[in-house]
Design a protein around this motif. Sequence first.
Motif, PDB file in Angstrom:
ATOM      1  N   UNK A 264       2.617 -21.578 -16.729  1.00  0.00           N
ATOM      2  CA  UNK A 264       1.967 -22.019 -17.973  1.00  0.00           C
ATOM      3  C   UNK A 264       0.464 -21.815 -17.833  1.00  0.00           C
ATOM      4  N   UNK A 265      -0.174 -21.459 -18.921  1.00  0.00           N
ATOM      5  CA  UNK A 265      -1.639 -21.397 -18.922  1.00  0.00           C
ATOM      6  C   UNK A 265      -2.121 -22.207 -20.112  1.00  0.00           C
ATOM      7  N   UNK A 266      -3.034 -23.144 -19.841  1.00  0.00           N
ATOM      8  CA  UNK A 266      -3.627 -23.887 -20.958  1.00  0.00           C
ATOM      9  C   UNK A 266      -5.148 -23.803 -20.840  1.00  0.00           C
ATOM     10  N   UNK A 267      -5.827 -24.114 -21.930  1.00  0.00           N
ATOM     11  CA  UNK A 267      -7.286 -24.181 -21.892  1.00  0.00           C
ATOM     12  C   UNK A 267      -7.711 -25.568 -21.451  1.00  0.00           C
ATOM     13  N   UNK A 268      -8.954 -25.664 -21.009  1.00  0.00           N
ATOM     14  CA  UNK A 268      -9.471 -26.944 -20.518  1.00  0.00           C
ATOM     15  C   UNK A 268      -9.854 -27.868 -21.675  1.00  0.00           C
ATOM     16  N   UNK A 269      -8.882 -28.133 -22.534  1.00  0.00           N
ATOM     17  CA  UNK A 269      -9.070 -29.056 -23.652  1.00  0.00           C
ATOM     18  C   UNK A 269      -8.038 -30.157 -23.524  1.00  0.00           C
ATOM     19  N   UNK A 270      -8.476 -31.389 -23.714  1.00  0.00           N
ATOM     20  CA  UNK A 270      -7.569 -32.522 -23.557  1.00  0.00           C
ATOM     21  C   UNK A 270      -6.425 -32.450 -24.583  1.00  0.00           C
ATOM     22  N   UNK A 271      -6.689 -31.800 -25.736  1.00  0.00           N
ATOM     23  CA  UNK A 271      -5.656 -31.673 -26.771  1.00  0.00           C
ATOM     24  C   UNK A 271      -4.470 -30.833 -26.291  1.00  0.00           C
ATOM     25  N   UNK A 272      -4.709 -29.997 -25.286  1.00  0.00           N
ATOM     26  CA  UNK A 272      -3.641 -29.118 -24.798  1.00  0.00           C
ATOM     27  C   UNK A 272      -2.554 -29.893 -24.056  1.00  0.00           C
TER      28      UNK A 272
ATOM     29  N   UNK B  33     -19.653 -25.748 -21.122  1.00  0.00           N
ATOM     30  CA  UNK B  33     -18.827 -26.059 -22.288  1.00  0.00           C
ATOM     31  C   UNK B  33     -17.947 -24.866 -22.652  1.00  0.00           C
ATOM     32  N   UNK B  34     -17.879 -23.905 -21.763  1.00  0.00           N
ATOM     33  CA  UNK B  34     -17.074 -22.711 -22.019  1.00  0.00           C
ATOM     34  C   UNK B  34     -15.591 -23.042 -21.957  1.00  0.00           C
ATOM     35  N   UNK B  35     -14.796 -22.099 -22.449  1.00  0.00           N
ATOM     36  CA  UNK B  35     -13.350 -22.239 -22.318  1.00  0.00           C
ATOM     37  C   UNK B  35     -12.938 -21.724 -20.945  1.00  0.00           C
ATOM     38  N   UNK B  36     -12.076 -22.467 -20.319  1.00  0.00           N
ATOM     39  CA  UNK B  36     -11.540 -22.045 -19.030  1.00  0.00           C
ATOM     40  C   UNK B  36     -10.027 -22.157 -19.081  1.00  0.00           C
ATOM     41  N   UNK B  37      -9.372 -21.277 -18.360  1.00  0.00           N
ATOM     42  CA  UNK B  37      -7.918 -21.374 -18.255  1.00  0.00           C
ATOM     43  C   UNK B  37      -7.542 -22.222 -17.060  1.00  0.00           C
ATOM     44  N   UNK B  38      -6.536 -23.039 -17.249  1.00  0.00           N
ATOM     45  CA  UNK B  38      -5.944 -23.789 -16.140  1.00  0.00           C
ATOM     46  C   UNK B  38      -4.513 -23.268 -16.035  1.00  0.00           C
ATOM     47  N   UNK B  39      -4.158 -22.814 -14.858  1.00  0.00           N
ATOM     48  CA  UNK B  39      -2.820 -22.260 -14.677  1.00  0.00           C
ATOM     49  C   UNK B  39      -1.929 -23.245 -13.942  1.00  0.00           C
TER      50      UNK B  39
END
Length: 139
Positions: free
Chosen positions: A9-17, A61-67
């Motif tokens: 799974x890959x999500x962005x570093x946003x709590x909404x994810x 504040x950039x977007x980062x992927x969390x795998x």
Amino acid sequence: MGNNKIKHFVIENQIEELSSLAEKIDDLAEEWEFSPGLAMNLNLVIEEAVSNIIFYAFKDKQKHDIEITVSLENKRLNIKITDDGIPFNPLTQEQPDINLPTEERPVGGLGIFLISQIMDEMKYDRNKNENILTLTKSI
């Protein structure tokens, strides 16, 4: 395919994810026929670890992927979580004082304690510019 299963799974570093991630983990638990208790623990562990990363690993504040890679091999469940944030080893963070009343505890910090109660092993590596947290449990 044998007994080895793997999901990525890959999500962005946003709590909404986190909520969509939780749904994916629920689907995985159903597909792999985990007990409800294990499914709940799996979700709890991943949510704690990932929210830790979202809150602490990025100074911009950039977007980062969390795998997140979940694999099952010979009854060993492995969760590997990778991010490209600042060096952040959650295992060296101070353990919470669980004797404090809830309202006096610092926010967060319970995550790693919780994870350590649920999982058998926790390992942290820093490789190139990535944090890699590996959590293992025999099921």
